[in-house]
Design a protein around this motif. Structure first.
Motif, PDB file in Angstrom:
ATOM      1  N   ILE A 121      42.048  16.201  17.640  1.00 58.71           N
ATOM      2  CA  ILE A 121      41.135  16.326  18.776  1.00 58.71           C
ATOM      3  C   ILE A 121      39.718  16.197  18.245  1.00 58.71           C
ATOM      4  N   GLY A 122      38.987  15.265  18.796  1.00 57.81           N
ATOM      5  CA  GLY A 122      37.627  15.025  18.322  1.00 57.81           C
ATOM      6  C   GLY A 122      36.991  13.928  19.134  1.00 57.81           C
ATOM      7  N   GLU A 123      36.064  13.245  18.500  1.00 55.51           N
ATOM      8  CA  GLU A 123      35.351  12.174  19.184  1.00 55.51           C
ATOM      9  C   GLU A 123      36.294  11.018  19.504  1.00 55.51           C
ATOM     10  N   SER A 124      36.090  10.403  20.662  1.00 48.90           N
ATOM     11  CA  SER A 124      36.924   9.246  21.008  1.00 48.90           C
ATOM     12  C   SER A 124      36.506   8.048  20.174  1.00 48.90           C
ATOM     13  N   PHE A 166      47.883  19.023  28.238  1.00 43.15           N
ATOM     14  CA  PHE A 166      48.054  20.454  27.935  1.00 43.15           C
ATOM     15  C   PHE A 166      48.103  20.635  26.416  1.00 43.15           C
ATOM     16  N   ASP A 167      47.652  21.809  25.959  1.00 45.92           N
ATOM     17  CA  ASP A 167      47.950  22.210  24.583  1.00 45.92           C
ATOM     18  C   ASP A 167      49.425  22.625  24.569  1.00 45.92           C
ATOM     19  N   LEU A 168      50.217  21.767  23.968  1.00 43.23           N
ATOM     20  CA  LEU A 168      51.672  21.930  24.053  1.00 43.23           C
ATOM     21  C   LEU A 168      52.112  23.299  23.505  1.00 43.23           C
ATOM     22  N   ASP A 169      51.409  23.770  22.480  1.00 37.31           N
ATOM     23  CA  ASP A 169      51.856  24.998  21.824  1.00 37.31           C
ATOM     24  C   ASP A 169      51.617  26.244  22.672  1.00 37.31           C
ATOM     25  N   LYS A 170      50.862  26.072  23.772  1.00 38.17           N
ATOM     26  CA  LYS A 170      50.649  27.228  24.659  1.00 38.17           C
ATOM     27  C   LYS A 170      51.663  27.242  25.799  1.00 38.17           C
ATOM     28  N   THR A 224      41.740  22.261  22.966  1.00 43.98           N
ATOM     29  CA  THR A 224      40.580  22.709  22.196  1.00 43.98           C
ATOM     30  C   THR A 224      40.551  21.885  20.907  1.00 43.98           C
ATOM     31  N   PRO A 225      39.449  21.964  20.174  1.00 40.72           N
ATOM     32  CA  PRO A 225      39.404  21.204  18.907  1.00 40.72           C
ATOM     33  C   PRO A 225      40.538  21.621  17.956  1.00 40.72           C
ATOM     34  N   GLU A 226      41.120  22.806  18.204  1.00 39.98           N
ATOM     35  CA  GLU A 226      42.197  23.272  17.313  1.00 39.98           C
ATOM     36  C   GLU A 226      43.556  22.733  17.723  1.00 39.98           C
ATOM     37  N   THR A 227      43.625  22.145  18.912  1.00 44.08           N
ATOM     38  CA  THR A 227      44.925  21.700  19.434  1.00 44.08           C
ATOM     39  C   THR A 227      45.556  20.673  18.491  1.00 44.08           C
ATOM     40  N   LYS A 228      46.845  20.837  18.211  1.00 44.71           N
ATOM     41  CA  LYS A 228      47.558  19.915  17.324  1.00 44.71           C
ATOM     42  C   LYS A 228      48.532  19.050  18.127  1.00 44.71           C
ATOM     43  N   ASN A 229      49.187  19.696  19.079  1.00 47.12           N
ATOM     44  CA  ASN A 229      50.229  19.012  19.845  1.00 47.12           C
ATOM     45  C   ASN A 229      49.872  19.016  21.324  1.00 47.12           C
ATOM     46  N   VAL A 230      50.133  17.885  21.957  1.00 44.66           N
ATOM     47  CA  VAL A 230      49.665  17.712  23.340  1.00 44.66           C
ATOM     48  C   VAL A 230      50.829  17.295  24.238  1.00 44.66           C
ATOM     49  N   LEU A 231      50.802  17.831  25.475  1.00 39.19           N
ATOM     50  CA  LEU A 231      51.734  17.322  26.489  1.00 39.19           C
ATOM     51  C   LEU A 231      50.891  16.573  27.518  1.00 39.19           C
TER      52      LEU A 231
END
Lengths: 721, 368
Positions: A121-124, A166-170, A224-231
């Protein structure tokens, strides 16, 4: 909404027309370009095209994005529009598909979910030619935030499909689309903690609500910038369900706007691929195939609708003639509808040669449902201004409103009397309503008034008239003569509910200051009671009636309207029916409205006539009488009366004599002077005698005179000597 | 202008008589020529015809008396001729009225402003509305009206705004209080457009219909220079067999030319109204610059003026509940609606819509 022509041209490389021409062609086809703002360097070294400011009607939600407008342009110019497709890297197999369940089947027609792992997660980053996120965003002045947000924004601008990451891990367990539980809590992306209603539609996991479906995502599963996995969610929600949820929470978002007006059932997988592709440009991989939960019934209502039958003859019957004699041809119909995404299967009746089509409807055009919708599309893309101007044949005789002539008579009389026509507010305050309503119990309050001063429907034109008079005086306009012809309202209630509202036409007039004469040589005179009485008499005289009279009531009778001066006001009665009230404004009401009568010195004269009652009478039809060839003789009588004797008594006494030769009598003058007795006044009565068949002899006249003197004597007048 | 006294006559032959009478006649004519006022005329009459001191009286007294009997007849003839001349001069003087000097004394200042009995002015909205209605009356349209307080059914549902439809949001509605427990369709509101009268008309009357509907409407809009919670519309409806979109175009093109002048051009482009399909907005070429582009038309050369379209079959279906002849397969029609304030503001150069409803005498008196 802003549209980049550079982006449009990326979809339509063959588009030859310049931005101005394209804007005009789109506008004339209902895709209105309100403003064109050229971008790039003035010297032309860099051409970034233009930004269009669009104004698109609510029914064309499919065209509120770049691809949708490119489709319109393709239809106009006969260009081929490439299908939207976004290639993704191969997915790595998942143990089992991500769990998605649609419980609210009537409200959610489709839900796609794609799992992305190890994303950054960062700049496009710009990720492929022709869809340069950073470039387009810069030209649109759209802020870059984080790639996950930019990706969903990009998909929205490109194709008008709302998506969510979504932040998948949540997420606990899997996705469930369901109705909320009453009292369930959700903190939405705007940071607001919301209490949900059982009618709200939510996207939830197995434990909790994650977001308001189709309206706004939730705070806790935010990227968030910490997100690793996304849905990645791309779905189709029912318009009414989204509208209700959005309204209940006072939210209007891009997503709700689209879903409320009908999204494209088939767009979800494409949009999901687009969002995923942008995210994956910064690294990461896809886990498993796209999970695509679909409800067949919803698909049948949208993407798999039954074909619509369209007859060429019906196109002609509705649209008529074109400037080009050829008219709308079968080829035109086919070209237009095909370009808009319809599938056409034509057939021709062997017997009549009639051409018709079975038309399949594009999933993104939920506004197309019926034959007439297709006819509109044909007319629209063909160009409205290419149709001829023809006139229909005449129908039948023209009828005016039954009361039009009466209204014109009333208006004409007031205008001739020097009153300007005004239009006042339809509303007044509850207090004003109670003061002026003929029946205060029938005042109709509004549920959502503009202000407290406009809380009820006016039961009378008097409040509006007073406001207008006061307005003029406040602006130092001291001569006011106004009338209004308007509707007044009265309601009947049934079990506390306003049941019926009756509307009646009324006339109000108001005057203060000088009579309507402008003279360099004569002093002006102020309006007084008898001036407005004269106006009322003239209005009533336009109607056929057997009897007209004016009376008043003692204050304690409670009959006089409270806004009138109890001793300087009168009721007008026509054929036994009260048709209105008029007179001097009650000084208390003048003071309450800050109408400073000391400054202006003059009385405010005001009145209201109930035109519904007056309009029941026919207009007076003039009838000519033979004018006598014999000389009229005028006799004046100088009378002295006690102050308690009013003219009406004298008038009636003379009328009751029924002398046919007494053709006219009236008051010539009323005066008071010191030589009269205390409490007395003098009145000069002028009487005219004339016969139709002879010259009156002196003895006859003498006889008449004696009878008049006797009669007025009995009525309380004595001859002045 | 005293004449010399009547001389005594000594000779009574024809020559002497002619000379004497000619002198008198000349005197009379001279006197009469200078008559300038009523008083002069009266003096002339007394001088010549006065019963006691009149000159003619003197002539008859002195000359006739002195004349020998044989000359009396000749003298009498001449006397009567002179009397006729004098009387003629007097008549002429009387008929001529007072002379210039007398009239000059009565001179007034005609440059003072005229006294005016002021008449009232029809309201510019009434005037504009009548003008529009008049144009359509000439095309065969009757006039219809309907209530300002409407039910949800007539204002929305039957005009193809289904309950919960987003198009309802575009018309902020003022509602009558205490309606919540009623079925939606019966709830009372202030009509937001004159279109419900289309339905009321069709329910009353099978096709053909050609009707124009002027009226007041209300919306829960904040007031600004061009918005008012109160405004007026004129609605039109034409339904018959074979009414087409090109008829709609031709009708409105004609109407705009009738209202704004024959040089005006119209152009139509697609729009959306729930109760018409196809729907169109109509622009006219800018009446201020003729289409070249000016501040009034925001340099576009066009001014948007009204909405219109072919009556939606769904609207006919509602009408057919009461009048089965509104079968969308058999008949067709068009409807149009225009804002009266906007047109009046354009026609009369009014910049604030609020001026229409303030009752300001200074504003209204401009429309006499």
């Amino acid at each position: 909404m802003k549209i980049l022509t550079k982006w449009l041209r990326a979809y339509l490389p063959g588009l030859a027309d310049d931005d101005a021409q394209l804007a005009e062609d789109l506008t004339l086809r209902g895709i209105a370009v309100e403003g064109i703002y050229p971008l790039g360097e003035p010297n032309g070294s860099i051409d970034n095209g233009s930004v269009y400011e669009m104004d698109i009607t609510t029914n064309r939600v499919d065209a509120m994005n770049h691809y949708g407008i490119a489709r319109e342009a393709a239809a106009i110019y006969g260009l081929k529009l490439p299908e939207l497709r976004y290639a993704l890297p191969d997915a790595r197999p998942a143990g089992k598909p991500f769990p998605v369940r649609i419980e609210a089947e009537d409200e959610c027609g489709r839900f796609t979910a794609r799992v992305l792992r190890d994303v950054t997660i960062g700049e496009s980053r710009d990720w492929f030619a022709g869809a340069e996120v950073a470039t387009y965003f810069a030209l649109l002045e759209q802020k870059m935030i984080l790639n996950a947000v930019d990706a969903t924004n990009f998909a929205w601008l490109a194709m008008g499909q709302p998506t969510h990451a979504f932040d998948l891990d949540k997420i606990e367990g899997g996705i469930v689309v369901r109705r909320a539980r009453k009292g369930e809590r959700l903190k939405t992306l705007d940071g607001v903690e919301r209490v949900l209603d059982a009618d709200d539609l939510v996207v939830a996991d197995h434990k909790k609500a994650l977001g308001l479906a189709g309206v706004m995502g939730g705070w806790d599963t935010m990227i968030t910038p910490e997100t690793k996995n996304v849905l990645v969610e791309a779905a189709w929600f029912d318009p009414v369900a989204v509208r209700q949820t959005a309204r209940r929470h006072g939210l209007h978002t891009d997503a709700s706007h689209r879903f409320e007006r009908g999204a494209d059932f088939n767009a979800a997988p494409v949009a999901s691929a687009l969002v995923s592709a942008i995210l994956l440009a910064n690294g990461g991989w896809i886990e498993g195939e796209l999970v695509d939960a679909r409800i067949a019934a919803a698909e049948d209502r949208t993407a798999r609708r039954k074909p619509v039958q369209l007859k060429l003859s019906e196109v002609w019957r509705i649209l008529g003639a074109t400037e080009n004699e050829e008219g709308i041809t079968a080829a035109t119909v086919e070209a237009v509808l095909t370009a808009l995404g319809c599938g056409l299967a034509s057939s021709q009746r062997p017997t009549t040669g009639e051409v018709s089509w079975s038309v399949t409807l594009p999933s993104w055009r939920l506004d197309l449902e019926r034959e007439i919708d297709l006819i509109e599309e044909v007319a629209r893309v063909y160009g409205y201004n290419r149709f001829a101007n023809t006139l229909p044949a005449f129908g039948e005789g023209v009828r005016a409103l039954p009361w039009a002539e009466k209204e014109a008579a009333v208006r004409g009389t007031l205008l001739a009397a020097g009153f300007h026509e005004a239009i006042g507010s339809s509303f007044c305050s509850a207090d004003e309503g109670a003061l002026t309503a003929p029946q205060p119990a029938q005042v109709v309050p509004l549920g959502n008034p503009l202000s407290e001063e406009a809380g009820v429907l006016r039961p009378s034109l008097v409040p509006g008239m007073l406001a207008m008079i006061a307005g003029n005086l406040n602006r130092d306009v001291n001569d006011v003569r106004l009338f209004e012809l308007g509707t007044v309202f009265g309601g009947t209630t049934d079990k506390g509910m306003a049941d019926k509202v009756e509307e009646r036409p009324a006339l109000a007039f108001g005057a203060v200051g000088s009579l309507p004469e402008e003279s360099a040589l004569h002093a002006s005179r102020a309006f007084e009671f008898h001036d407005v009485k004269g106006v009322v008499e003239q209005v009533l005289a336009r109607f056929e009636m057997r009897a007209m009279y004016f009376d008043r009531f003692p204050a304690e009778a409670g009959i006089m309207p409270e806004w009138l001066h109890p001793y300087r006001a009168a009721r007008a009665v026509a054929d036994g029916v009260t048709v209105g009230w008029f007179g001097q404004l009650h000084p208390r009401e003048a003071a309450a409205r800050k109408i400073d009568t000391r400054r202006h010195g003059d009385a405010v004269l005001i009145g209201e006539l109930y035109l519904d009652r007056l309009y029941k009478l026919p207009l007076r039809r003039p009838v000519a009488r033979e004018i006598s060839r014999y000389q009229p003789v005028r006799r004046d009588f100088s009378l002295v009366l006690d102050e308690s004797v009013e003219w009406e008594t004298i008038d009636r006494a003379i009328a009751e004599l029924r002398i046919p030769e007494l053709v006219e009598w009236r008051v010539r003058e009323v005066f008071r002077d010191a030589r009269l007795g205390k409490g007395e006044y003098a009145l000069l009565l002028g009487a005219t005698f004339q016969a139709q068949d002879r010259t009156l002899r002196e003895e006859e006249l003498q006889g008449f005179q004696t009878r008049v003197v006797e009669a007025v004597g009995k009525a309380g007048a004595r001859l002045r000597v | 202008m005293t004449n010399e006294a009547i001389p005594n006559l000594t000779a009574f032959d024809d020559t002497a008589l002619d000379k004497a009478f000619a002198a008198l006649e000349a005197q009379a004519r001279e006197s009469a020529a200078g008559l300038d006022s009523e008083a002069d005329v009266e003096a002339f009459r007394l001088e010549w015809l006065g019963r006691k001191q009149g000159r003619l009286n003197e002539v008859s007294g002195r000359w006739l008396k002195a004349a020998p009997p044989e000359a009396k007849k000749a003298l009498g003839v001449r006397f009567n001729a002179l009397k006729e001349v004098v009387e003629g001069l007097l008549d002429a003087a009387l008929a001529g009225g007072p002379g210039d000097a007398a009239l000059k004394a009565e001179a007034i200042d005609i440059t003072l402003p005229g006294t005016r009995r002021l008449t009232g002015a029809e309201h510019p909205i009434t005037r504009t509305m009548n003008e529009i209605v008049g144009v359509f009356a000439a095309l065969g349209y009757s006039v219809g009206v309907g209530p300002e307080v409407e039910t949800d059914y007539y204002n929305f549902e039957s005009m193809n705004f289904p309950p919960g439809h987003p198009a309802r949001d575009t018309q902020d509605t003022l509602v009558v209080a205490g309606q919540d427990r009623k079925p939606l369709r019966d709830r009372l509101l202030l009509r937001t457009h004159t279109s419900p009268v289309q339905m009321r008309t069709m329910e009353q009357q099978p096709p053909p219909v050609r009707i124009v509907i002027p009226g007041k409407v209300h919306r829960n809009d904040a007031a600004d220079a061009t918005h008012s919670p109160i405004f007026h519309q004129v609605e039109g409806l034409c339904v018959d067999a074979n009414i087409t979109f090109s008829d709609l175009k031709g009708t409105l093109d004609h109407a705009m030319k009738a209202l704004f002048g024959s040089a005006v051009k119209t152009r139509f482009f697609p729009s959306f109204f729930p109760f018409t399909e196809p729907s169109a907005d109509v622009q006219i070429s800018c009446i201020f610059c003729g289409g070249k582009g000016c501040r009034k038309c925001k340099q576009s050369g066009w001014i948007e003026l009204l909405g219109c379209g072919m009556v939606d079959p769904a609207v006919f279906a509602f009408a057919a509940e009461k009048q089965p002849a509104y079968d969308a397969k058999q008949i067709s029609g068009f409807a149009f609606g225009m804002g009266v304030e906007r047109i009046a503001m354009m026609k009369y150069g009014i910049s604030e819509i609020g001026s229409f409803f303030a009752g300001d005498m200074r504003f209204l008196s401009q429309f006499v």
